[in-house]
Write a protein that holds these residues in place. Structure first.
Motif, short mmCIF file in Angstrom:
data_model
loop_
_atom_site.label_atom_id
_atom_site.label_comp_id
_atom_site.label_asym_id
_atom_site.label_seq_id
_atom_site.Cartn_x
_atom_site.Cartn_y
_atom_site.Cartn_z
N ARG A 166 -4.95 7.90 -0.40
CA ARG A 166 -5.53 7.53 -1.70
C ARG A 166 -6.79 8.34 -1.97
N SER A 211 4.11 6.12 -5.08
CA SER A 211 4.17 6.11 -6.54
C SER A 211 3.07 6.97 -7.14
N ALA A 212 1.87 6.89 -6.55
CA ALA A 212 0.74 7.67 -7.04
C ALA A 212 0.97 9.17 -6.83
N TYR A 249 -0.72 -4.27 -6.57
CA TYR A 249 -1.25 -2.90 -6.66
C TYR A 249 -0.11 -1.89 -6.59
N GLY A 250 0.77 -2.06 -5.60
CA GLY A 250 1.88 -1.13 -5.44
C GLY A 250 2.88 -1.21 -6.57
N ARG A 304 0.83 -1.21 0.00
CA ARG A 304 0.00 0.00 0.00
C ARG A 304 0.86 1.26 0.00
N GLU A 326 -6.16 -2.27 -12.95
CA GLU A 326 -4.95 -1.44 -12.91
C GLU A 326 -3.80 -2.13 -13.64
N THR A 350 2.44 -2.21 -9.61
CA THR A 350 1.86 -1.70 -10.85
C THR A 350 1.97 -0.19 -10.91
N GLU A 351 1.62 0.47 -9.82
CA GLU A 351 1.72 1.94 -9.79
C GLU A 351 3.18 2.39 -9.86
N TRP A 356 2.17 1.93 -3.37
CA TRP A 356 1.13 2.53 -4.23
C TRP A 356 1.03 4.03 -3.96
N THR A 357 0.93 4.42 -2.70
CA THR A 357 0.68 5.82 -2.37
C THR A 357 1.81 6.73 -2.82
#
Length: 406
Positions: free
Chosen positions: A379, A68-69, A127-128, A62, A188, A130-131, A65-66
């Motif tokens: 997010r 990277s986003a 998820y992480g 997680r 995603e 991928t981002e 992801w954050t």
């Protein structure tokens, strides 16, 4: 009275940006980055005190992801990639067992404490990563995400699969959490790796959520069903998790937007309204963690507590629902949730309070996992900023629907 759409955007967009960049992210930059052993320390108290060095692997994914986003969706600052890489390295070095399955929990140093007992560790790794690939073009990260995804698909299809910690999956049951998370990580991953041809599987996830777990006859989404999609005639079979249902509906809306499927959008938006209506505490405000199918107490631990994540998921889902439908009630409910969240969850520490009692007072009692990770709240703020900017660009829509008293 709010006099114009521009005033609404002028209020909400700076609020989201300030919460994200001046409060929430600085909190995690100060307290969660483990520069000694890698990854993120997320067993944190509301004031940032480290309660344990243990690392739950889904919090590592997680966090990747954050950060990277932040780079992909907010600002192209290299420091976000450096922080995301901190989590990626820990995942690569300590995240998997010899069979490629992601473990549940390690020590701060990376020694395995609990093995592959939760498929959600694997899912959040995908998820992480991928981002992170979106941000960096790191092919090794994408290859690891793809290999992990294939292993997830293999495992969840096995008879007797039950690796869903901290939840429990009794024999003969199916749980909403599996098609829900699989929908999100599949769409995603499919965006960055279209050669995987994931659409048939994505379609099946949508079918499971919208045609099995979603129950229009009760105006709820049931978390637990039999493996063949029938109701379970026990109190546990009647459990409704409003926040989970609402989060799932915005996953569905993202898929419907990709398909340009307004009918599916409308169904998901209607379901959000059901979840809010049954889940809202009419006495003290805020969303219950869980309720019975017919309302009232649920056969679910801490059912009457108020956690931060259902409220953040609801805030984003309602903004998105408004963007995609223009329905006035979406804004009415948005402001209702927003006011309650700001009044009870926003703290002086930067990040929001994680857990409240029914009356809205902060508590220390652990709910599900003893983690406070950089995910649901940041997010919501990241996606909310993107959504608000899209809404602001559609003047004909917002002039009609934002000019209202909130």
């Amino acid at each position: 009275m709010r006099n114009s759409s521009k005033e609404i955007i002028a209020e909400l967009l700076p609020f989201y940006q300030a919460q994200l960049m001046n409060k929430v992210i600085p909190f995690y930059m100060e307290y969660a980055l483990d520069r000694q052993y890698g990854g993120y320390t997320t067993c944190l108290d509301d004031d940032g005190t480290l309660l344990s060095g243990d690392k739950y692997l889904w919090s590592q994914g997680r966090g990747v992801w954050t950060f990277s986003a932040l780079y992909n969706r907010i600002e192209k600052d290299p420091k976000w990639l450096e922080v995301a890489e901190l989590g990626v390295r820990f995942l690569r070095e300590h995240g998997r067992d010899s069979q490629g399955r992601w473990v549940y929990r390690t020590s701060r140093e990376g020694k395995v404490i609990d093995g592959p007992i939760s498929i959600f560790s694997d899912c959040f790794a995908v998820y992480g990563l991928t981002e992170f690939f979106r941000a960096t073009g790191d092919r090794a990260a994408l290859e690891l995400a793809v290999a992990t995804y294939a292993e997830i698909r293999r495992r969840i299809a096995e008879p007797g699969f039950d690796a869903v910690a901290p939840q429990v999956l009794p024999k003969g049951w199916r749980i909403h959490a599996i098609p829900m998370i699989m929908l999100e990580i599949s769409q995603e991953l499919g965006d960055v790796a279209p050669e995987l041809e994931l659409q048939p599987f994505i379609d099946d996830c949508v079918h499971q959520i919208m045609d099995l777990h979603l129950r229009p006859e009760y105006h709820v989404l049931l978390e637990n069903l039999t493996v063949d999609g029938q109701e379970i005639q026990t109190p546990e079979g009647r459990v409704v998790n409003p926040g989970h249902g609402i989060e799932s509906m915005w996953f569905v809306m993202h898929q419907a937007r990709r398909r340009n499927d307004q009918h599916l959008i409308n169904r998901a938006v209607e379901a959000i309204r059901w979840m809010l209506e049954i889940g809202w505490d009419q006495e003290y405000g805020g969303l219950f963690l869980a309720v019975d199918r017919d309302g009232g107490p649920a056969a679910f631990p801490n059912w009457d507590k108020k956690a931060w994540w259902p409220h953040t998921e609801s805030m984003y889902a309602l903004l998105l629902a408004y963007e995609l439908t223009g329905e006035e009630w979406c804004l009415d409910w948005y402001w209702r949730v927003h006011r309650w969240a700001v009044g009870h969850l926003v703290s002086s520490y930067g990040d929001w309070y994680q857990r409240l009692d029914r009356q809205g007072r902060p508590i220390k009692e652990v709910i599900a996992l003893p983690v406070k990770d950089p995910f649901h709240l940041p997010r919501m703020l990241i996606l909310g900023i993107q959504c608000l900017k899209r809404i602001a660009s559609d003047e004909s829509l917002i002039e009609i629907h934002f000019n209202k008293e909130c």
